[in-house]
Enzyme design. Structure first.
Site, PDB file in Angstrom:
ATOM      1  N   HIS A 170       0.865  -1.202   0.000  1.00  0.00           N
ATOM      2  CA  HIS A 170       0.000   0.000   0.000  1.00  0.00           C
ATOM      3  C   HIS A 170       0.895   1.244   0.000  1.00  0.00           C
ATOM      4  O   HIS A 170       0.861   2.062   0.911  1.00  0.00           O
ATOM      5  CB  HIS A 170      -0.882  -0.045   1.250  1.00  0.00           C
ATOM      6  CG  HIS A 170      -2.045   0.892   1.266  1.00  0.00           C
ATOM      7  ND1 HIS A 170      -2.000   2.152   0.720  1.00  0.00           N
ATOM      8  CD2 HIS A 170      -3.289   0.746   1.778  1.00  0.00           C
ATOM      9  CE1 HIS A 170      -3.163   2.754   0.907  1.00  0.00           C
ATOM     10  NE2 HIS A 170      -3.965   1.901   1.544  1.00  0.00           N
ATOM     11  N   GLU A 273      -0.323   1.183  -5.836  1.00  0.00           N
ATOM     12  CA  GLU A 273      -0.143  -0.026  -5.038  1.00  0.00           C
ATOM     13  C   GLU A 273      -0.014  -1.267  -5.913  1.00  0.00           C
ATOM     14  O   GLU A 273      -0.809  -1.478  -6.827  1.00  0.00           O
ATOM     15  CB  GLU A 273      -1.328  -0.181  -4.078  1.00  0.00           C
ATOM     16  CG  GLU A 273      -1.575   1.080  -3.240  1.00  0.00           C
ATOM     17  CD  GLU A 273      -2.830   0.984  -2.395  1.00  0.00           C
ATOM     18  OE1 GLU A 273      -3.167  -0.130  -1.948  1.00  0.00           O
ATOM     19  OE2 GLU A 273      -3.486   2.034  -2.198  1.00  0.00           O
TER      20      GLU A 273
END
Length: 301
Positions: A170, A273
């Site tokens: 992330h 991501e």
């Protein structure tokens, strides 16, 4: 394990040391001539990466990030595992899984022949994790700090049956001005627009943020570029083991509502991501393994 013991067992003279950081968490400090980096042993998370040739960090790290047991650290490369997004079974378990808010183990440190620094952190299933997710596993994150940053997440299934997995790096990237950023490499891709109720759409041109962005891109290639005009650089992301990607920026309202972000932080970050998300579900075979990897580098004209 104490900081002194970590340094005794795993420090690398002139390149890698351990110190107590925010929240008392053990932090790994790397300065090897090729780059500087900061890694939190809690969360198994790269917080900072700055090649020696660069004047700015590649990673965004919130000044208001939480450093507390059970909390995720806002910035760097949080690890979402063994699921991405909400609890897939609706059991009330935390979003993005349970490894980004617990202490990992230091497995190994070393130096590559070309002078880069390697760090491996790991987790194994326990009675506590099996109560959350009833699987026998061994998880490792292998981080290489050199002129580029490589992060590889290795999932080993120790059980007798395959298990499904969604996951993500992330990653929060620092940008000079979100209004002058475009993400390249996702043109013509299909994506699920989570800001618009998950409706499937087609990306037209480069990805730009003119409001909140929360998209899962499907069946993607394995290379993207963050073109950051304000910092006059391009961050290149090369991934493997991934067929999906997420682009996220909280914009004004969400940034202001998050206690671990400054109101204006949306102007200085974008998340691109590397994921196994949505329909990109991995089946890890019994006694087998799966590897998700990303390499981050920076370029200038």
């Amino acid at each position: 394990m104490s900081i002194d013991q970590l340094n005794t067992d795993y420090s690398i003279a002139g390149h890698l040391t351990f110190a107590s950081g925010n929240g008392g968490f053990p932090m790994i400090h790397i300065d090897n001539g090729q780059a500087k980096a900061l890694i939190s042993v809690y969360s198994g998370q790269v917080l900072s990466f700055q090649p020696a040739t660069e004047t700015a960090d590649l990673m965004f790290l919130s000044d208001k990030a939480y450093y507390a047991e059970g909390k995720a650290i806002k910035g760097g490369v949080p690890i979402c595992w063994p699921w991405f997004g909400p609890d897939p079974e609706g059991l009330g378990r935390p979003a993005h899984g349970f490894v980004r808010n617990r202490l990992w183990n230091v497995v190994n440190t070393g130096t590559t022949p070309d002078g880069a620094t390697e760090v491996t952190l790991g987790l194994k299933d326990t009675e506590e994790t099996r109560a959350i997710w009833p699987q026998a596993f061994e998880l490792a994150i292998a981080i290489t700090i050199g002129t580029t940053l490589t992060v590889e997440l290795i999932t080993r299934n120790l059980g007798d049956k395959a298990f499904p997995l969604t996951q993500a790096f992330h990653t929060y990237f620092l940008v000079g001005d979100i209004n002058r950023v475009q993400v390249l490499g996702l043109e013509n891709s299909q994506y699920l627009d989570k800001v618009d109720g998950g409706v499937e759409k087609t990306q037209v041109g480069a990805v730009v943020a003119v409001g909140e962005v929360d998209r899962i891109y499907l069946d993607v290639t394995n290379e993207f570029v963050i073109d950051d005009a304000a910092l006059n650089r391009r961050i290149r992301i090369k991934s493997s083991g991934s067929k999906s990607a997420v682009v996220w920026n909280p914009w004004v309202k969400i940034s202001a509502s998050m206690a671990d972000l400054d109101d204006s932080d949306y102007q200085r970050l974008i998340c691109v991501e590397t994921t196994n998300a949505a329909t990109d579900i991995v089946e890890v075979p019994a006694k087998g393994e799966f590897r998700l990897a990303a390499v981050y580098s920076v370029e200038h004209d």
